[in-house]
Design a protein around this motif. Structure first.
Motif, PDB file in Angstrom:
ATOM      1  N   ALA A 114      -5.744   0.547   2.186  1.00 39.04           N
ATOM      2  CA  ALA A 114      -4.643   1.343   1.641  1.00 39.04           C
ATOM      3  C   ALA A 114      -3.315   0.853   2.195  1.00 39.04           C
ATOM      4  O   ALA A 114      -3.179   0.566   3.384  1.00 39.04           O
ATOM      5  CB  ALA A 114      -4.838   2.813   1.981  1.00 39.04           C
ATOM      6  N   GLU A 115      -2.317   0.776   1.342  1.00 37.98           N
ATOM      7  CA  GLU A 115      -0.970   0.383   1.737  1.00 37.98           C
ATOM      8  C   GLU A 115       0.027   1.413   1.218  1.00 37.98           C
ATOM      9  O   GLU A 115      -0.161   1.993   0.150  1.00 37.98           O
ATOM     10  CB  GLU A 115      -0.627  -0.995   1.156  1.00 37.98           C
ATOM     11  N   GLY A 116       1.083   1.619   1.992  1.00 38.24           N
ATOM     12  CA  GLY A 116       2.144   2.520   1.552  1.00 38.24           C
ATOM     13  C   GLY A 116       1.683   3.954   1.386  1.00 38.24           C
ATOM     14  O   GLY A 116       2.167   4.657   0.484  1.00 38.24           O
ATOM     15  N   LEU A 117       0.775   4.397   2.223  1.00 39.73           N
ATOM     16  CA  LEU A 117       0.233   5.750   2.092  1.00 39.73           C
ATOM     17  C   LEU A 117       1.311   6.799   2.346  1.00 39.73           C
ATOM     18  O   LEU A 117       2.020   6.752   3.355  1.00 39.73           O
ATOM     19  CB  LEU A 117      -0.920   5.955   3.076  1.00 39.73           C
ATOM     20  N   GLU A 118       1.414   7.759   1.444  1.00 38.88           N
ATOM     21  CA  GLU A 118       2.354   8.865   1.592  1.00 38.88           C
ATOM     22  C   GLU A 118       1.634  10.178   1.327  1.00 38.88           C
ATOM     23  O   GLU A 118       0.836  10.288   0.384  1.00 38.88           O
ATOM     24  CB  GLU A 118       3.528   8.729   0.615  1.00 38.88           C
ATOM     25  N   ILE A 119       1.943  11.168   2.152  1.00 34.24           N
ATOM     26  CA  ILE A 119       1.421  12.524   1.975  1.00 34.24           C
ATOM     27  C   ILE A 119       2.578  13.395   1.521  1.00 34.24           C
ATOM     28  O   ILE A 119       3.640  13.418   2.155  1.00 34.24           O
ATOM     29  CB  ILE A 119       0.827  13.068   3.288  1.00 34.24           C
ATOM     30  N   SER A 120       2.392  14.118   0.433  1.00 34.56           N
ATOM     31  CA  SER A 120       3.495  14.916  -0.120  1.00 34.56           C
ATOM     32  C   SER A 120       2.988  16.241  -0.679  1.00 34.56           C
ATOM     33  O   SER A 120       1.781  16.474  -0.790  1.00 34.56           O
ATOM     34  CB  SER A 120       4.199  14.128  -1.232  1.00 34.56           C
TER      35      SER A 120
ATOM     36  N   TRP B  34      -4.024   9.807  10.111  1.00 36.23           N
ATOM     37  CA  TRP B  34      -5.468  10.057  10.151  1.00 36.23           C
ATOM     38  C   TRP B  34      -6.151   9.477   8.913  1.00 36.23           C
ATOM     39  O   TRP B  34      -7.222   8.865   9.003  1.00 36.23           O
ATOM     40  CB  TRP B  34      -5.703  11.564  10.248  1.00 36.23           C
ATOM     41  N   LEU B  35      -5.520   9.641   7.762  1.00 37.47           N
ATOM     42  CA  LEU B  35      -6.139   9.219   6.510  1.00 37.47           C
ATOM     43  C   LEU B  35      -6.166   7.701   6.365  1.00 37.47           C
ATOM     44  O   LEU B  35      -7.086   7.140   5.746  1.00 37.47           O
ATOM     45  CB  LEU B  35      -5.376   9.846   5.342  1.00 37.47           C
ATOM     46  N   LEU B  36      -5.188   7.030   6.955  1.00 34.99           N
ATOM     47  CA  LEU B  36      -5.174   5.559   6.880  1.00 34.99           C
ATOM     48  C   LEU B  36      -6.453   4.953   7.443  1.00 34.99           C
ATOM     49  O   LEU B  36      -6.947   3.939   6.934  1.00 34.99           O
ATOM     50  CB  LEU B  36      -3.959   5.009   7.632  1.00 34.99           C
ATOM     51  N   ALA B  37      -6.994   5.572   8.490  1.00 35.50           N
ATOM     52  CA  ALA B  37      -8.214   5.063   9.096  1.00 35.50           C
ATOM     53  C   ALA B  37      -9.431   5.263   8.199  1.00 35.50           C
ATOM     54  O   ALA B  37     -10.481   4.655   8.426  1.00 35.50           O
ATOM     55  CB  ALA B  37      -8.450   5.745  10.444  1.00 35.50           C
ATOM     56  N   ARG B  38      -9.309   6.092   7.181  1.00 34.03           N
ATOM     57  CA  ARG B  38     -10.430   6.385   6.290  1.00 34.03           C
ATOM     58  C   ARG B  38     -10.274   5.734   4.918  1.00 34.03           C
ATOM     59  O   ARG B  38     -11.119   5.910   4.050  1.00 34.03           O
ATOM     60  CB  ARG B  38     -10.574   7.906   6.140  1.00 34.03           C
ATOM     61  N   LEU B  39      -9.178   5.030   4.728  1.00 38.26           N
ATOM     62  CA  LEU B  39      -8.937   4.345   3.458  1.00 38.26           C
ATOM     63  C   LEU B  39      -8.657   2.866   3.730  1.00 38.26           C
ATOM     64  O   LEU B  39      -7.508   2.416   3.691  1.00 38.26           O
ATOM     65  CB  LEU B  39      -7.748   4.988   2.735  1.00 38.26           C
ATOM     66  N   PRO B  40      -9.692   2.113   4.044  1.00 42.78           N
ATOM     67  CA  PRO B  40      -9.486   0.677   4.303  1.00 42.78           C
ATOM     68  C   PRO B  40      -8.810   0.003   3.113  1.00 42.78           C
ATOM     69  O   PRO B  40      -9.165   0.215   1.955  1.00 42.78           O
ATOM     70  CB  PRO B  40     -10.918   0.152   4.480  1.00 42.78           C
TER      71      PRO B  40
ATOM     72  N   TRP C 242      -1.164   6.048  -2.525  1.00 41.46           N
ATOM     73  CA  TRP C 242      -1.224   4.762  -1.845  1.00 41.46           C
ATOM     74  C   TRP C 242      -1.522   3.654  -2.862  1.00 41.46           C
ATOM     75  O   TRP C 242      -1.791   3.917  -4.037  1.00 41.46           O
ATOM     76  CB  TRP C 242      -2.296   4.794  -0.748  1.00 41.46           C
ATOM     77  N   ARG C 243      -1.468   2.431  -2.393  1.00 41.86           N
ATOM     78  CA  ARG C 243      -1.805   1.261  -3.201  1.00 41.86           C
ATOM     79  C   ARG C 243      -2.934   0.494  -2.541  1.00 41.86           C
ATOM     80  O   ARG C 243      -3.044   0.466  -1.311  1.00 41.86           O
ATOM     81  CB  ARG C 243      -0.614   0.323  -3.351  1.00 41.86           C
ATOM     82  N   GLU C 244      -3.756  -0.092  -3.357  1.00 41.30           N
ATOM     83  CA  GLU C 244      -4.746  -1.066  -2.878  1.00 41.30           C
ATOM     84  C   GLU C 244      -4.503  -2.327  -3.692  1.00 41.30           C
ATOM     85  O   GLU C 244      -4.861  -2.388  -4.859  1.00 41.30           O
ATOM     86  CB  GLU C 244      -6.168  -0.549  -3.055  1.00 41.30           C
ATOM     87  N   GLY C 245      -3.843  -3.292  -3.054  1.00 41.05           N
ATOM     88  CA  GLY C 245      -3.365  -4.437  -3.800  1.00 41.05           C
ATOM     89  C   GLY C 245      -2.266  -3.983  -4.739  1.00 41.05           C
ATOM     90  O   GLY C 245      -1.293  -3.371  -4.324  1.00 41.05           O
ATOM     91  N   SER C 246      -2.449  -4.250  -6.029  1.00 44.00           N
ATOM     92  CA  SER C 246      -1.438  -3.836  -7.006  1.00 44.00           C
ATOM     93  C   SER C 246      -1.830  -2.540  -7.729  1.00 44.00           C
ATOM     94  O   SER C 246      -1.130  -2.101  -8.637  1.00 44.00           O
ATOM     95  CB  SER C 246      -1.236  -4.949  -8.045  1.00 44.00           C
ATOM     96  N   VAL C 247      -2.938  -1.937  -7.285  1.00 48.19           N
ATOM     97  CA  VAL C 247      -3.458  -0.752  -7.991  1.00 48.19           C
ATOM     98  C   VAL C 247      -2.979   0.524  -7.288  1.00 48.19           C
ATOM     99  O   VAL C 247      -3.284   0.737  -6.108  1.00 48.19           O
ATOM    100  CB  VAL C 247      -4.997  -0.773  -8.034  1.00 48.19           C
ATOM    101  N   PRO C 248      -2.234   1.393  -7.979  1.00 44.54           N
ATOM    102  CA  PRO C 248      -1.787   2.655  -7.372  1.00 44.54           C
ATOM    103  C   PRO C 248      -2.902   3.707  -7.419  1.00 44.54           C
ATOM    104  O   PRO C 248      -3.711   3.751  -8.353  1.00 44.54           O
ATOM    105  CB  PRO C 248      -0.603   3.061  -8.251  1.00 44.54           C
ATOM    106  N   HIS C 249      -2.923   4.542  -6.415  1.00 37.22           N
ATOM    107  CA  HIS C 249      -3.899   5.634  -6.347  1.00 37.22           C
ATOM    108  C   HIS C 249      -3.171   6.929  -6.006  1.00 37.22           C
ATOM    109  O   HIS C 249      -2.215   6.923  -5.224  1.00 37.22           O
ATOM    110  CB  HIS C 249      -4.961   5.358  -5.272  1.00 37.22           C
ATOM    111  N   ARG C 250      -3.669   8.007  -6.559  1.00 32.49           N
ATOM    112  CA  ARG C 250      -3.139   9.332  -6.241  1.00 32.49           C
ATOM    113  C   ARG C 250      -4.303  10.322  -6.221  1.00 32.49           C
ATOM    114  O   ARG C 250      -5.101  10.350  -7.159  1.00 32.49           O
ATOM    115  CB  ARG C 250      -2.093   9.774  -7.264  1.00 32.49           C
TER     116      ARG C 250
END
Length: 355
Positions: A31-37, A23-29, A58-66
């Motif tokens: 985003a790559e490697g999305l993980e829910i933990s 569900w969240l992937l559709a709201r984070l254009p 997740w990552r956007e390009g080479s930038v990690p996000h949490r």
């Protein structure tokens, strides 16, 4: 301190992680490697909505996000209140977050920022919304914070700081302009005391569809016969207590939580609710907790609130009696839902001053 999970419903959190990730992937254009933990239920609070904490990475390009998040799911069978205000809960939090500015601003109501709303019940079984997760400590009700836990272990000076900051937030809610909050008006557009009165008349009728409760009718008649002259305008939070506030290590408010019964009912409803519950939980007449040195008295709370809001607390005793009526209705409903004995009728009559 004991860890107690209080939730109206629970589910398989591993299965939910997969659903939320999709569900969240559709709201984070992008985003790559999305993980829910780290999905978990809050401990010691949350009796009406299923509320689940999680982290999204997740990552956007080479930038990690949490991002730490909270999902709040609309109740299905475990409905405490007759009025469905789930959409309004999200919208008022969104409006307050947009008005808030900096968290250091004493005029701002500090809420967790809502991120997404989903009205399709097919995703998690009912509509839900996701908001940012704040970090801090909550004075939980189960077990009572005045009996054990970090607030009981704090010094009187620290508790004094916490009390003042809590009242500042209570006052900040009453400085919020109600223009633009018309979505919080009642079913027929009513505002002010008539709105809150109508809501709890409906609640009492709803309860009496299950069993006759003449004590509630008598209490409403008594309150109506003593109708207050002082009816200041204002936003109603609905469950105004320090147990619905999150605090940081300096005892400052991080977030004001649980906006499930908001209205435009007027400024004194929240002050009355706050005073009644403070007395019950940690005041001189504490019944669920124990007296806590450093926490302001009712008189000190009212004086500080009046100073900060510029509003009069005249007729507060009536609003406190009305708050006791509201709490009684909620207690009866929770007993129905849990299949446990409801409050003793004689005790209810004494509390509602119709004995």
């Amino acid at each position: 301190m004991s860890d107690v999970i209080v939730a109206p419903e629970t589910r398989d959190l591993r299965e939910m992680a997969s659903v939320v990730a999709d569900w969240l992937l559709a709201r984070l254009p992008g985003a790559e490697g999305l993980e829910i933990s780290d999905l978990s239920y809050p401990r010691g609070a949350g009796q009406s909505h299923e509320t689940i904490l999680f982290d999204a990475c997740w990552r956007e390009g080479s930038v990690p996000h949490r991002k730490g998040c909270v999902v709040r799911i609309k109740p299905r069978g475990f409905t405490v209140f007759p009025d469905d205000l789930f959409d309004q809960q999200y919208r008022v939090m969104k409006a307050l977050a947009e008005l808030g500015g900096k968290d250091s601003d004493d005029d701002a109501v500090r809420v967790a920022r809502p991120l997404w709303f989903e009205d399709d019940p097919g995703v998690l079984g009912n509509p839900f919304f996701v908001m940012e997760r704040k970090t801090g400590r909550v004075p939980v009700s189960i077990p009572p914070y005045a009996r054990e836990g970090w607030l009981k272990d704090a010094t009187p000076d620290q508790r004094r700081v916490l009390w003042r900051n809590a009242v500042r937030q209570l006052a900040a809610i009453q400085r919020v302009p109600t223009e633009g909050l018309d979505f919080l008006a009642g079913p027929d557009g009513e505002r002010g005391l008539e709105q809150e009165w109508g809501k709890y008349r409906r609640f009492a009728r709803w309860l009496q569809d299950v069993e006759p409760l003449p004590v509630l009718t008598a209490a409403l008649d008594r309150l109506q016969s003593l109708w207050p002259a002082n009816q200041p305008e204002g936003l109603v939070w609905g469950d105004a207590r320090i147990g619905n506030m999150m605090f940081d290590d300096k005892f400052d408010v991080v977030a004001v939580m649980d906006w499930e019964q908001p209205s435009l009912g007027g400024a004194l409803h929240d002050l009355a609710w706050f005073c009644v519950l403070s007395e019950t939980m940690h005041g001189r007449g504490a019944t669920y907790g124990a007296p806590l040195d450093g926490m302001g008295s009712r008189e000190e709370t009212v004086a500080l609130w009046e100073e900060l809001t510029g509003k009069s607390s005249a007729d507060l005793e009536w609003y406190e009696d009305f708050a006791n009526f509201k709490m009684t209705c909620t207690g009866i409903r929770l007993a129905h839902l849990r299949g446990t004995p409801g409050p003793d009728e004689a005790a209810m009559a004494r509390r509602l001053k119709v004995a």
